[in-house]
Design an enzyme around this catalytic site. Structure first.
Site, PDB file in Angstrom:
ATOM      1  N   HIS A   1       0.814  -1.221   0.000  1.00  0.00           N
ATOM      2  CA  HIS A   1       0.000   0.000   0.000  1.00  0.00           C
ATOM      3  C   HIS A   1       0.848   1.272   0.000  1.00  0.00           C
ATOM      4  CE1 HIS A   1      -3.823  -2.205   1.608  1.00  0.00           C
ATOM      5  NE2 HIS A   1      -3.454  -2.584   0.408  1.00  0.00           N
TER       6      HIS A   1
ATOM      7  N   CYS B   1       3.208  14.317 -12.882  1.00  0.00           N
ATOM      8  CA  CYS B   1       4.173  13.813 -13.867  1.00  0.00           C
ATOM      9  C   CYS B   1       4.655  12.436 -13.438  1.00  0.00           C
ATOM     10  CB  CYS B   1       5.338  14.794 -14.093  1.00  0.00           C
ATOM     11  SG  CYS B   1       6.610  14.802 -12.804  1.00  0.00           S
TER      12      CYS B   1
ATOM     13  N   SER C   1      -7.684  -7.312   8.953  1.00  0.00           N
ATOM     14  CA  SER C   1      -9.114  -7.583   9.083  1.00  0.00           C
ATOM     15  C   SER C   1      -9.649  -8.498   7.976  1.00  0.00           C
ATOM     16  CB  SER C   1      -9.889  -6.264   9.078  1.00  0.00           C
ATOM     17  OG  SER C   1      -9.578  -5.549   7.906  1.00  0.00           O
TER      18      SER C   1
ATOM     19  N   ASN D   1      -4.582 -13.092  14.743  1.00  0.00           N
ATOM     20  CA  ASN D   1      -5.337 -11.832  14.811  1.00  0.00           C
ATOM     21  C   ASN D   1      -6.034 -11.708  16.152  1.00  0.00           C
ATOM     22  OD1 ASN D   1      -5.638  -9.741  12.756  1.00  0.00           O
ATOM     23  ND2 ASN D   1      -7.835  -9.942  13.094  1.00  0.00           N
ATOM     24  N   TYR D   2      -6.216 -10.454  16.552  1.00  0.00           N
ATOM     25  CA  TYR D   2      -6.841 -10.190  17.843  1.00  0.00           C
ATOM     26  C   TYR D   2      -8.315 -10.584  17.853  1.00  0.00           C
ATOM     27  CZ  TYR D   2      -8.230  -7.482  21.931  1.00  0.00           C
ATOM     28  OH  TYR D   2      -8.728  -7.093  23.135  1.00  0.00           O
TER      29      TYR D   2
ATOM     30  N   SER E   1      -0.436  -9.826  18.139  1.00  0.00           N
ATOM     31  CA  SER E   1       0.699 -10.309  17.346  1.00  0.00           C
ATOM     32  C   SER E   1       2.015 -10.153  18.098  1.00  0.00           C
ATOM     33  CB  SER E   1       0.756  -9.612  15.989  1.00  0.00           C
ATOM     34  OG  SER E   1       0.754  -8.225  16.163  1.00  0.00           O
TER      35      SER E   1
HETATM   36  N1  APR Z   1      -2.446  -8.036  17.215  1.00  0.00           N
HETATM   37  C1  APR Z   1      -3.125  -8.725  16.281  1.00  0.00           C
HETATM   38  N2  APR Z   1      -4.209  -8.232  15.656  1.00  0.00           N
HETATM   39  C2  APR Z   1      -4.621  -7.007  15.990  1.00  0.00           C
HETATM   40  C3  APR Z   1      -3.977  -6.226  16.981  1.00  0.00           C
HETATM   41  C4  APR Z   1      -2.832  -6.793  17.617  1.00  0.00           C
HETATM   42  N3  APR Z   1      -2.148  -6.136  18.532  1.00  0.00           N
HETATM   43  N4  APR Z   1      -4.636  -5.043  17.089  1.00  0.00           N
HETATM   44  C5  APR Z   1      -5.641  -5.073  16.210  1.00  0.00           C
HETATM   45  N5  APR Z   1      -5.639  -6.257  15.544  1.00  0.00           N
HETATM   46  C6  APR Z   1      -6.496  -6.710  14.457  1.00  0.00           C
HETATM   47  C7  APR Z   1      -7.888  -6.190  14.517  1.00  0.00           C
HETATM   48  O1  APR Z   1      -8.694  -7.131  15.241  1.00  0.00           O
HETATM   49  C8  APR Z   1      -8.286  -6.094  13.040  1.00  0.00           C
HETATM   50  O2  APR Z   1      -8.859  -7.317  12.590  1.00  0.00           O
HETATM   51  O3  APR Z   1      -5.926  -6.176  13.281  1.00  0.00           O
HETATM   52  C9  APR Z   1      -6.947  -5.911  12.319  1.00  0.00           C
HETATM   53  C10 APR Z   1      -6.708  -4.500  11.782  1.00  0.00           C
HETATM   54  O4  APR Z   1      -7.664  -4.255  10.799  1.00  0.00           O
HETATM   55  P1  APR Z   1      -7.625  -2.933   9.871  1.00  0.00           P
HETATM   56  O5  APR Z   1      -7.501  -1.701  10.727  1.00  0.00           O
HETATM   57  O6  APR Z   1      -8.746  -3.062   8.948  1.00  0.00           O
HETATM   58  O7  APR Z   1      -6.245  -3.051   9.136  1.00  0.00           O
HETATM   59  P2  APR Z   1      -5.867  -3.756   7.783  1.00  0.00           P
HETATM   60  O8  APR Z   1      -6.486  -5.087   7.634  1.00  0.00           O
HETATM   61  O9  APR Z   1      -4.383  -3.636   7.717  1.00  0.00           O
HETATM   62  O10 APR Z   1      -6.504  -2.779   6.736  1.00  0.00           O
HETATM   63  C11 APR Z   1      -6.134  -2.949   5.423  1.00  0.00           C
HETATM   64  O11 APR Z   1      -7.313  -0.997   4.719  1.00  0.00           O
HETATM   65  O12 APR Z   1      -7.801   1.014   5.562  1.00  0.00           O
HETATM   66  C12 APR Z   1      -7.102   0.376   4.561  1.00  0.00           C
HETATM   67  O13 APR Z   1      -5.123   0.850   3.390  1.00  0.00           O
HETATM   68  C13 APR Z   1      -5.632   0.652   4.685  1.00  0.00           C
HETATM   69  O14 APR Z   1      -3.785  -0.887   4.787  1.00  0.00           O
HETATM   70  C14 APR Z   1      -5.086  -0.635   5.261  1.00  0.00           C
HETATM   71  C15 APR Z   1      -6.063  -1.647   4.715  1.00  0.00           C
END
Ligand code: APR
EC number: 2.3.1.286
Length: 243
Positions: free
Chosen positions: A114, A125, A190, A214-215, A232
């Site tokens: 990303h 440009c 997510s 994942n949490y 994590s």
């Molecule tokens: N350890 C593990 N998992 C975690 C923790 C942690 N400490 N804290 C939060 N989470 C989990 C949450 O439960 C959630 O499912 O991480 C996930 C984060 O989700 P998002 O905020 O949606 O992040 P991501 O999946 O990276 O989003 C993807 O979407 O908004 C756009 O471009 C942006 O790169 C981002 C993309």
């Protein structure tokens, strides 16, 4: 808990999302409830938002640059560095995070799917993106030295395509035919944003083993063979057995 075995026959693809940076103090997108200073995040992270108000977009990213400059990698990032040192070219890290924390921790084989918060490109440009830590918090839009047009962060915004070279690098790693066994691990994501959310199925199509750390349960949890629920920074340091 069954360990993730990383031996000389394993090649490992890791996908990280905002959750991996959460324990370093970087807020997740979902955690901000989709809002920044009452603006929907799409208004500050989309081509349409940039056309409508580039100064607002630069204010948002200036704040993110300032915030990310001070944060430090956490034990989750450090675990991935150890795995890479063990596996060498049999390791690839694809991240959706733009904060640069994996590189700061010492990861080398990183695909910034990303983009990168500390890189800038021109909206007008074709000059190559360049490293940039400058901030523009007071409503100015930096100008391109090459064409005089508007500079913008080198981030893949909502509605934009990922770099085809990055996708090809991930695809080639998945289909590499060198006698090793493919393992995929997604952490802190997510499972709602494509194409990252579909990598698990690409890996399954070549009979790879799949892990999710994942949490909370993710949108695509049921696609994984193994789901380890937790933070994590706590799970990754003890998950793998390096042999
Ligand atoms: N350890 C593990 N998992 C975690 C923790 C942690 N400490 N804290 C939060 N989470 C989990 C949450 O439960 C959630 O499912 O991480 C996930 C984060 O989700 P998002 O905020 O949606 O992040 P991501 O999946 O990276 O989003 C993807 O979407 O908004 C756009 O471009 C942006 O790169 C981002 C993309």
């Amino acid at each position: 808990m069954e360990p993730l075995v990383l031996d000389s026959k394993t090649r490992l693809l890791v996908l990280t999302g905002a959750g991996v940076s959460a324990e370093s103090g970087v807020p997740t997108f979902r955690g901000m409830n989709g809002l920044w200073e009452n603006h929907p995040v799409e208004a500050v992270a989309s081509p349409q938002g940039f056309e409508a108000n580039p100064a607002l977009v630069w204010r948002f990213y200036s704040q993110r640059r300032t915030g990310a400059a001070d944060v430090k990698p956490n034990p989750g990032h450090d675990a991935l560095v150890r795995w890479e040192q063990h596996l060498g070219d049999r390791f690839l890290l694809a991240t959706q995070n733009v904060d640069g924390l994996h590189t700061k921790a010492g990861s080398q084989r990183v695909v910034d799917m990303h983009g990168n918060l500390f890189r800038t490109k021109c909206a007008d440009c074709q000059r190559a993106p360049f490293a940039d830590t400058s901030v523009h918090p007071s409503g100015t839009v930096p100008k391109c030295d090459n064409c005089g047009g508007r500079l913008r962060p080198d981030i893949v915004w909502f509605g934009e395509m990922l770099d085809p070279n990055d996708l090809a690098r991930i695809g080639e790693f998945i289909t590499r035919n060198d006698g090793t066994r493919l393992v995929f691990l997604a952490a802190g994501t997510s499972g709602a944003v494509w194409p990252a959310a579909g990598i698990v199925d690409e890996v399954r199509s070549v009979r790879g083993d799949t892990w999710l750390v994942n949490y909370e349960s993710a949108a695509n949890t049921e696609r994984f063979h193994h789901f380890v629920q937790g933070l994590s920074g706590e799970v990754l340091p003890t998950l793998a057995k390096l042999v």
